[in-house]
Design an enzyme around this catalytic site. Structure first.
Site, PDB file in Angstrom:
ATOM      1  N   GLU A 181       0.807  -1.218   0.000  1.00  0.00           N
ATOM      2  CA  GLU A 181       0.000   0.000   0.000  1.00  0.00           C
ATOM      3  C   GLU A 181       0.839   1.267   0.000  1.00  0.00           C
ATOM      4  O   GLU A 181       0.379   2.325  -0.405  1.00  0.00           O
ATOM      5  CB  GLU A 181      -0.975   0.001   1.185  1.00  0.00           C
ATOM      6  CG  GLU A 181      -0.347   0.248   2.560  1.00  0.00           C
ATOM      7  CD  GLU A 181       0.221  -1.014   3.178  1.00  0.00           C
ATOM      8  OE1 GLU A 181       0.630  -0.975   4.332  1.00  0.00           O
ATOM      9  OE2 GLU A 181       0.238  -2.053   2.485  1.00  0.00           O
ATOM     10  N   ASP A 198      24.550  13.360 -30.498  1.00  0.00           N
ATOM     11  CA  ASP A 198      25.139  14.027 -31.644  1.00  0.00           C
ATOM     12  C   ASP A 198      26.567  14.421 -31.290  1.00  0.00           C
ATOM     13  O   ASP A 198      27.038  14.189 -30.181  1.00  0.00           O
ATOM     14  CB  ASP A 198      24.302  15.225 -32.084  1.00  0.00           C
ATOM     15  CG  ASP A 198      24.152  16.280 -30.983  1.00  0.00           C
ATOM     16  OD1 ASP A 198      24.691  16.076 -29.878  1.00  0.00           O
ATOM     17  OD2 ASP A 198      23.502  17.299 -31.222  1.00  0.00           O
ATOM     18  N   ASP A 207      19.589  18.369 -29.754  1.00  0.00           N
ATOM     19  CA  ASP A 207      19.011  19.694 -29.498  1.00  0.00           C
ATOM     20  C   ASP A 207      18.510  20.399 -30.745  1.00  0.00           C
ATOM     21  O   ASP A 207      18.083  21.536 -30.680  1.00  0.00           O
ATOM     22  CB  ASP A 207      20.043  20.587 -28.812  1.00  0.00           C
ATOM     23  CG  ASP A 207      21.259  20.848 -29.700  1.00  0.00           C
ATOM     24  OD1 ASP A 207      21.381  20.202 -30.762  1.00  0.00           O
ATOM     25  OD2 ASP A 207      22.093  21.693 -29.324  1.00  0.00           O
ATOM     26  N   ASP A 221      15.989  16.650 -34.410  1.00  0.00           N
ATOM     27  CA  ASP A 221      16.164  15.610 -33.396  1.00  0.00           C
ATOM     28  C   ASP A 221      14.870  15.209 -32.713  1.00  0.00           C
ATOM     29  O   ASP A 221      14.867  14.276 -31.898  1.00  0.00           O
ATOM     30  CB  ASP A 221      17.164  16.088 -32.327  1.00  0.00           C
ATOM     31  CG  ASP A 221      18.583  16.149 -32.854  1.00  0.00           C
ATOM     32  OD1 ASP A 221      18.919  15.330 -33.726  1.00  0.00           O
ATOM     33  OD2 ASP A 221      19.351  17.029 -32.418  1.00  0.00           O
ATOM     34  N   ASN A 267       6.107 -12.882   7.971  1.00  0.00           N
ATOM     35  CA  ASN A 267       5.073 -12.725   9.004  1.00  0.00           C
ATOM     36  C   ASN A 267       3.850 -13.587   8.706  1.00  0.00           C
ATOM     37  O   ASN A 267       3.251 -14.198   9.594  1.00  0.00           O
ATOM     38  CB  ASN A 267       4.652 -11.270   9.113  1.00  0.00           C
ATOM     39  CG  ASN A 267       5.700 -10.412   9.794  1.00  0.00           C
ATOM     40  OD1 ASN A 267       6.564 -10.934  10.496  1.00  0.00           O
ATOM     41  ND2 ASN A 267       5.633  -9.106   9.593  1.00  0.00           N
ATOM     42  N   ASN A 276       2.296  -2.835  10.788  1.00  0.00           N
ATOM     43  CA  ASN A 276       2.580  -2.570   9.377  1.00  0.00           C
ATOM     44  C   ASN A 276       2.766  -1.081   9.128  1.00  0.00           C
ATOM     45  O   ASN A 276       3.665  -0.659   8.387  1.00  0.00           O
ATOM     46  CB  ASN A 276       1.445  -3.115   8.517  1.00  0.00           C
ATOM     47  CG  ASN A 276       1.769  -3.066   7.036  1.00  0.00           C
ATOM     48  OD1 ASN A 276       2.785  -3.591   6.605  1.00  0.00           O
ATOM     49  ND2 ASN A 276       0.900  -2.425   6.266  1.00  0.00           N
ATOM     50  N   ASP A 315       6.221   0.702   7.815  1.00  0.00           N
ATOM     51  CA  ASP A 315       6.230   1.456   6.555  1.00  0.00           C
ATOM     52  C   ASP A 315       6.703   2.889   6.771  1.00  0.00           C
ATOM     53  O   ASP A 315       7.401   3.459   5.923  1.00  0.00           O
ATOM     54  CB  ASP A 315       4.830   1.457   5.927  1.00  0.00           C
ATOM     55  CG  ASP A 315       4.560   0.186   5.139  1.00  0.00           C
ATOM     56  OD1 ASP A 315       5.534  -0.481   4.737  1.00  0.00           O
ATOM     57  OD2 ASP A 315       3.378  -0.150   4.939  1.00  0.00           O
TER      58      ASP A 315
END
Length: 863
Positions: free
Chosen positions: A297, A339, A608, A612, A676, A701, A705
């Site tokens: 999540e 280039d 550039d 291109d 777990n 959890n 996190d």
């Protein structure tokens, strides 16, 4: 700026009707004038029509972005469970679950909002502008998104067409419409009325968003903007069908793998607990908590934050990120196509020589070259600027008096030449053509020697070419100059057919010295396992000479003619070996890139120029420069404030660092959660009560996190940065299936301690507290073992934010059993003996994990 007091109605004009009108009638139809719209009227129309942006470019409103955090499947599922608990009287559980969802969503929103704002600020630094007329003033630079119907814009070569427009005044104007029509050649545009027959793209006085000017100049009337344009309508239709990047596809595969684990484990937990304990409601809550524990999540937030940090890190190196996912893609490239001019060289072209066909200095050659560059209206390049800097020529030739321009044949990348037609002071007309030597030789019938035209004869081509080959061998770029007098009867002075039976006058030669930093940057890219390939329109000999000076191996090279002779499969194989490609047109550059991609390579392209754009879009990551053509900047994913390979080499390291930290989170979270759940399966059968309350599972959890969000700041091993990285689902599966069971093994050791030593068989709260604390501490601390493939030392120490976050979460885990909220969470203070046993279990877990990690690195190369 104040909003207008009253709304202005939207202006909608059909293109067929507008194309048949003259300029004055078109202006009247749009309610505008030759001097443009007043500022107040433009503001009113902007309010009515909205910004000139296409689909997919709208900014997310903060309120909508916040509520979208809750509109994901997992938060909705949790909120539904919280509502169910509330209805059934389990208020504490409902409050905790609701708080967890709220805190998780707020954390994700804050991080994503900060990331979005940072990216917007970076993109604003390279915002495309357009010149707009306003009454009583000269043309002003205005953001492209502020254009409205009725505005008068000024366009020149290299400019993107900013909206749907009607040309009012066009001078030698050619527009590339290939993005809409697939036409390979630029289309001439006019300012006079045209019959409205056939498709709208065929109207000669109408320009379309998504195209760009290749040569000439124009004043144009804006007819439609944003979603009201043809390009906007197509973009809106495809907004939800955009092709995902390799990075996004990798993320999707990883999430699918984790969800498969979840879909197998959660139903098993539900069935086992229901069968063994008989309480379906409690079993459902626990199974749902288990599913949440396995689900990724927080992954979207972790990915966004990592990419945003990478974008900010690149900004410090003067690299602006337009597409956030390009940060990781840059780290994944194993081929960089670039280039030559301005990248390997200093972009400081100097006119070194001006020679006749025999290699002798010739003032006439430079005079004619100057006239051609001075009077052309196309996009002037560095070579033109070098010629124009010959100030003494201008003073002697008096180019802006006595001479008059009569016509122009613009440059295109198929002919590789351009011509101007001038009226001499005496009234006679002269065509002067400059371009690539081979292309000029092809249209010449004779050459000038000692002031006389000498017809070409057998062997002359090789004799004349020897001068050019000598100049190329010295690293000079050579342009040929030719001319012919025109008859009065030749009236269409923009027709390429006039370029025939020319007289070769001589050559101008330029030198662009290599950059001092180019060799170092190429060496850095090579050590990072990125192959540098030069894709140039220049002569092969010049390319080889320059590449040799900066360390690009030119043993195997190809030119445009060789590229055309090969099919895609063979070209892909040859392109893997060749590092230098010369005399390529835009389509050939794009083809080389696509063929490399078919060979499994991730390709970056640095360019550039006007030509291109297609290659930048074809590459996995397109890189342009702030001084490049607008169409190149619009096509690119990254913008360099300075054209340098050094910035690209630095960006590769940043991209790999970002990816490394994302992979750390996925690996560690997935293996820990999987372990777990293995523990849950066993205890669901063996224990007469739940091994951990649903609220405890969710809180565990969430805390874990939160600690892992600091991984975005972590260091990455130098060995990990040494080669390109992609998502490897097989490697992740191996990692999870290895470290998950190890984690579960020490969970069972904790269960044994609690059950047999501490007597928790008759005290569910003690058992649940003991596993809650061990689970939280073990998965938080073990991060510092498996975050690096080597032995954890001060050399590869974690970042300070990661250390601080880990310490805070561990402190929270130790405090909660003794806290005022312990009883609400079902926690109780463990006895002293528990802490001694826990210390031994954590130490053994770290030692075993380090040993298995070292074995995996040796056996499978997992790092």
């Amino acid at each position: 700026m104040k909003q207008p007091p009253a709304a202005t109605p939207r202006i909608q004009i059909e293109l067929p009707a507008l194309a048949t009108l003259d300029a004055d009638a078109a202006l009247h139809a749009l309610g505008s004038g030759q001097a443009g719209l007043p500022a107040a009227e433009a503001l009113a129309r902007l309010s009515a029509h909205g910004p000139n942006r296409i689909a997919g470019e709208r900014r997310r409103h903060p309120v909508l972005a916040f509520f979208r955090q809750f509109a994901r499947p997992l938060p909705l599922l949790l909120l539904a469970l919280a509502a169910f608990d509330l209805v059934t009287g389990q208020r504490i559980s409902a409050i905790v679950i609701g708080a967890i969802v709220f805190l998780s969503s707020v954390l994700g929103f804050v991080q994503e909002y900060r990331s979005d704002r940072a990216v917007e600020r970076l993109r604003a630094m390279v915002r495309t502008t357009v010149r707009v007329l306003r009454p009583g003033s000269e043309a002003i630079e205005q953001p492209l998104e502020d254009l409205v119907p009725g505005d008068i814009v000024l366009l020149a070569a290299g400019d993107p067409v900013p909206a749907e427009i009607r040309f009012l005044d066009a001078v030698d104007l050619f527009v590339d419409q290939s993005s809409l029509t697939g036409e390979s050649l630029p289309v001439e545009k006019v300012d006079s009325p045209v019959p409205a027959t056939g498709p709208a793209t065929g109207y000669g006085n109408i320009g379309f968003m998504g195209t760009h000017v290749t040569s000439g100049s124009a004043h144009a009337l804006v007819v439609a903007t944003g979603a009201a344009t043809s390009f906007g309508a197509v973009a809106a239709a495809l907004a939800n069908q955009r092709e995902t990047s390799s990075f996004d596809r990798g993320i999707d595969r990883v999430v699918a793998l984790l969800l498969r684990f979840m879909l197998v484990m959660a139903p098993l937990v539900l069935l086992l607990n229901w069968a063994s304990k008989g309480d379906w409601h409690e079993a459902m809550l626990f199974a749902t908590a288990v599913a949440v524990g396995l689900a990724p999540e927080m992954l979207p937030m972790i990915v966004t934050v990592n990419l945003a940090r990478g974008a900010l890190s690149l900004a410090k190196r003067d690299v602006i990120v337009k597409r956030l996912g390009a940060v990781q893609t840059l780290g994944a490239i194993d081929v960089l196509c670039t280039d030559k001019t301005g990248t390997l060289t200093q972009d400081r072209v100097v006119l070194e020589k001006h020679l006749d066909i025999d290699g002798r200095d010739s003032e006439t050659v430079v005079d004619y070259a100057y006239l051609n560059s001075y009077y052309q209206t196309g996009l002037r390049n560095l070579l033109d600027n070098a010629v124009l800097q010959y100030a003494h020529v201008h003073a002697r030739l008096d180019a802006d008096r006595g001479w008059r321009k009569a016509g122009e044949i613009p440059f295109d990348f198929q002919r590789r030449r351009m011509s101007v037609i001038l009226a001499r002071p005496d009234g006679r007309r002269l065509l002067i053509c400059k371009g690539a030597v081979e292309e000029i030789m092809r249209i010449c019938a004779s050459a000038e020697r000692d002031g006389k035209a000498v017809p070409f004869a057998t062997g002359h081509a090789n004799e004349l070419g020897s001068v050019v080959r000598g100049l190329n061998a010295d690293g000079l770029r050579v342009i040929a100059i030719a001319y012919r007098d025109l008859d009065d009867g030749e009236a269409r002075l923009t027709d390429p057919a006039l370029e025939q039976r020319l007289i070769l006058l001589g050559y101008i030669a330029f030198f662009d010295p290599p950059k001092d930093s180019a060799a170092t940057a190429i060496d850095a890219l090579t050590r990072a396992a990125v192959a540098v390939k030069v894709l140039s329109g220049d002569n092969l000999a010049v390319c080889r000479h320059v590449c040799g000076m900066v360390g690009v191996t030119a043993v195997t090279s190809m030119d445009g003619a060789q590229v055309d002779r090969l099919d895609d499969d063979e070209l892909g194989r040859q392109a893997l070996r060749a590092n230098v490609f010369a005399k390529l047109d835009p389509a050939q550059k794009t083809r080389v890139i696509r063929c490399l991609q078919r060979q499994g390579r991730v390709v970056g392209f640095l360019g550039d120029g006007v030509n291109d754009g297609p290659a930048l879009k074809a590459a996995d990551v397109g890189i342009s420069v702030d001084t490049g053509a607008d169409i190149a900047k619009e096509s690119a994913d990254l913008i360099l404030m300075e054209k340098s390979l050094t910035a690209v080499a630095d960006g590769v390291v940043v991209g790999r660092t970002v990816f490394g930290n994302i992979v750390k989170y996925v690996r560690m979270s997935a293996s820990s959660n999987f372990g777990n759940m293995l523990s849950v399966l066993g205890t669901s059968v063996l224990l007469p009560f739940l091994p951990m309350a649903p609220v405890q599972v969710l809180l565990n959890n969430l805390l874990y996190d939160c600690s892992q969000t600091a991984l975005t700041t972590d260091r990455v091993d130098p060995g990990y940065l040494a080669r390109p990285r992609r998502w490897e689902v097989a490697s992740l599966r191996r990692y999870v299936l290895c470290f998950g069971p190890i984690s579960s093994l020490f969970d069972y050791a904790t269960f044994g301690l609690l059950w047999f030593v501490l007597g928790a068989a008759h005290d569910p709260a003690l058992f649940q507290t003991g596993w809650f604390v061990e689970s939280l501490l073990s998965q938080t601390l073990i991060v510092h073992v498996i975050r690096t493939s080597a032995m954890p030392t001060l050399v590869n120490r974690p970042s300070m934010p990661l250390l601080a976050a880990s310490a805070l979460v561990c402190a929270a885990g130790l405090w909660l059993p003794f806290s005022p909220v312990a009883s609400a969470l079902g926690l109780t203070p463990p006895p002293h003996a528990y802490w001694w046993g826990l210390g031994g279990i954590l130490a053994a877990y770290a030692a075993v994990t380090q040993g298995i990690k070292a074995w995996l690195t040796r056996r499978f190369g997992i790092d």
